[in-house]
Design an enzyme around this catalytic site. Structure first.
Site, PDB file in Angstrom:
ATOM      1  CB  SER A   1       4.822   1.895  -1.236  1.00  0.00           C
ATOM      2  OG  SER A   1       4.623   3.223  -0.758  1.00  0.00           O
TER       3      SER A   1
ATOM      4  CG  LEU B   1       3.601  -1.590   5.014  1.00  0.00           C
ATOM      5  CD1 LEU B   1       2.623  -2.629   4.463  1.00  0.00           C
ATOM      6  CD2 LEU B   1       4.302  -2.150   6.250  1.00  0.00           C
TER       7      LEU B   1
ATOM      8  N   GLY C   1       2.169   4.910   0.799  1.00  0.00           N
ATOM      9  CA  GLY C   1       2.157   5.910   1.868  1.00  0.00           C
ATOM     10  C   GLY C   1       1.616   5.371   3.172  1.00  0.00           C
TER      11      GLY C   1
ATOM     12  N   PRO D   1       0.829  -1.211   0.000  1.00  0.00           N
ATOM     13  CG  PRO D   1      -0.395  -1.336   1.993  1.00  0.00           C
ATOM     14  CD  PRO D   1       0.565  -2.085   1.150  1.00  0.00           C
TER      15      PRO D   1
ATOM     16  CG  ASP E   1      12.434   3.762   3.953  1.00  0.00           C
ATOM     17  OD1 ASP E   1      12.775   3.523   5.117  1.00  0.00           O
ATOM     18  OD2 ASP E   1      11.340   4.284   3.656  1.00  0.00           O
TER      19      ASP E   1
END
Lengths: 327, 327
Positions: free
Chosen positions: B119, B117, B114, B112, B164
């Site tokens: 993305s 996780l 924003g 999903p 990230d």
């Protein structure tokens, strides 16, 4: 001739838990009071009754040398309350030089027990004041605070701060840091309290924070961050900056949550208050269950709290300018 | 001949937000992947389509010199996604020395957008990898991570950490502290994710924390406490001590709440997980809305989350041992 004294409960604007470790805290007395009536007896016995501690009425009677009390409603909460009354009476006997004095003691309170509103400190302060006056000794509020602190220190086995008892004795907003206690000039803040109907075990919560702090550097950092936040909050209080006080209360709540003393019911009330437009909201007191305090001059927060399933009672609480007083 | 690469999303075991200020963080790649397919065009134009970003499908086409894109579904979220794809393609052009290369780019993702996780990092990592390979250049995962970091740094205007992109490129559990990135030996942890269905504005959340940190010493202390917590958490991770990891996650969530990046929906999911017996639970990623991550080897937490009104989706997420890969 019975003697009656009353003393207010309090909310913590900032600094609960951290105050145990010498950080500053700012509790504010609120207009919910505990009232204690004392009448000297002809013997050395102590008879304690309470009608309105949000418990069913109970009566306890026992002698000065610790004959086993005859308790009508034996619960851990009553035993805890008895510990406070017992030690308060001992302090008054000591203050008056009358070690064998016996009393009938009657307690009334509209401060929920073990909910973070300082019920025990209010009972202790009122009891010390009433019992000493009943024995003909007039103490200044600062002296009542000192005796009451010693009572809490003894009953809570050393894990007490001066904050609760000093605030209840003096009234208004106070600042406590270690042994240094002072009253503050504070505006009337628009306190709204939400109460989940639960009572907590203050001792267990304080012990839990101590265990975290002893084990983890970052828990010690968190306690210190609360102290820094309180120092910042004093300026906002002096300026009457409600928006800033609210921001700091929100932050303080997060730090208390990190220390493991929030609860699902408390977080739900905190969010309900924030969503209703409160300037800020936090748990007050030991946590684990009990009360939150929010700032909102309007009605929205009280209404939102009263509609929150985990909130048993929502009420506006004004600053109690008067601390302990004869009734 | 189209080229497809995929890269995993991630959860933060510890350390989001604080990592922006040089504190360590430990993200873990999870088996939810973004997949990017790139085909070189005969002209210098860029055409981007996405079918499954939890948005309705959209297509954007524009030239290398920034002719205005023709967007079917113009939303801020799509514009943000386009920024990432655009910069990823520019990085690939740079890596291959082909500044005029045009591409058709197709994005699919089961992460999903924003929601905390990772993305955007997964899309960037997969896009850089696919576009460079399409131009005949094979980069090592570390090199993909470097290009992808530069993309995030540019798009997020300097507020990016390497965490990230490095995690998504390398897979598994990683440790990032400033520019130092390393992979960790980590056991398979029993991650359960709860997603509230909302998306957040990462930039605004990061800016909010920066504002607090710039204004208040105690907010800086809080960021440092997160760093100390992460260092403690590394030992627990190495030992596979799930109970201890859970305690630290709970604490980390409180510190993030203090920094103002939790949300009512996230706190409700965190409490649902804890009450269901999870070892610990915290928000993951930027916060404000999106996902929480909990540790529970059994089914209770997933069940409890799926019954929580603020939870739109609950799922178990296993550690993705592989990072970016050709499909």
């Amino acid at each position: 001739m019975p003697t009656t004294s009353s003393a207010p409960g309090k909310v913590y604007l900032f600094g609960e838990h951290a105050v145990v470790y010498g950080e500053p805290a700012v509790p504010c007395a609120i207009e919910r009071r505990a009232s204690v009536t004392v009448r000297e007896r002809d013997d050395d016995r102590l008879r304690v009754s309470a009608d309105d501690l949000t418990l069913d009425g109970f009566t306890v009677e026992y002698g000065v040398d610790g004959g086993s009390p005859d308790v009508d409603v034996p619960t851990p909460l009553i035993e805890a309350a008895m510990g406070y009354v017992d030690a308060s009476v001992a302090a008054a006997r000591d203050a008056a030089g009358r070690p064998q004095a016996g009393f009938d003691v009657e307690i009334e309170s509209d401060i929920p027990l073990g909910a973070g509103l300082g019920s025990s400190a209010a009972v202790v302060v009122a009891a010390v004041d009433a019992a000493t006056r009943e024995l003909g000794v007039e103490l200044a509020p600062e002296e009542v605070a000192e005796y009451a602190y010693e009572v809490e220190y003894e009953v809570q086995e050393g894990e007490a701060s001066r904050a609760d008892t000093f605030c209840s004795a003096m009234g208004g907003a106070v600042r406590v840091e270690g042994d240094a206690c002072e009253t503050l000039d504070a505006p009337d803040l628009p306190f709204v309290v939400g109460y989940d109907g639960a009572s907590h075990d203050t001792g267990a919560l304080v012990a839990g924070v101590r265990a975290l702090k002893d084990e983890y550097d970052f828990a010690e950092d968190t306690v210190e961050a609360i102290g820094d936040l309180v120092r910042q909050g004093e300026d906002a209080l002096a300026e009457g900056d409600v928006a800033e006080l609210g921001r700091l209360m929100d932050f303080n709540h997060g730090l208390l949550s990190a220390l493991g003393v929030s609860a699902r019911s408390l977080d739900e009330m905190v969010w309900a208050a924030r969503d209703a437009g409160a300037s800020g909201a936090k748990l007050t007191g030991a946590g684990g269950g009990g009360c939150i305090v929010a700032l909102d001059a309007g009605d929205s927060t009280e209404t939102a709290l009263s509609l929150t399933p985990t909130c048993a009672e929502a009420f506006r609480a004004s600053l109690a300018h008067e601390g302990v007083r004869a009734e």
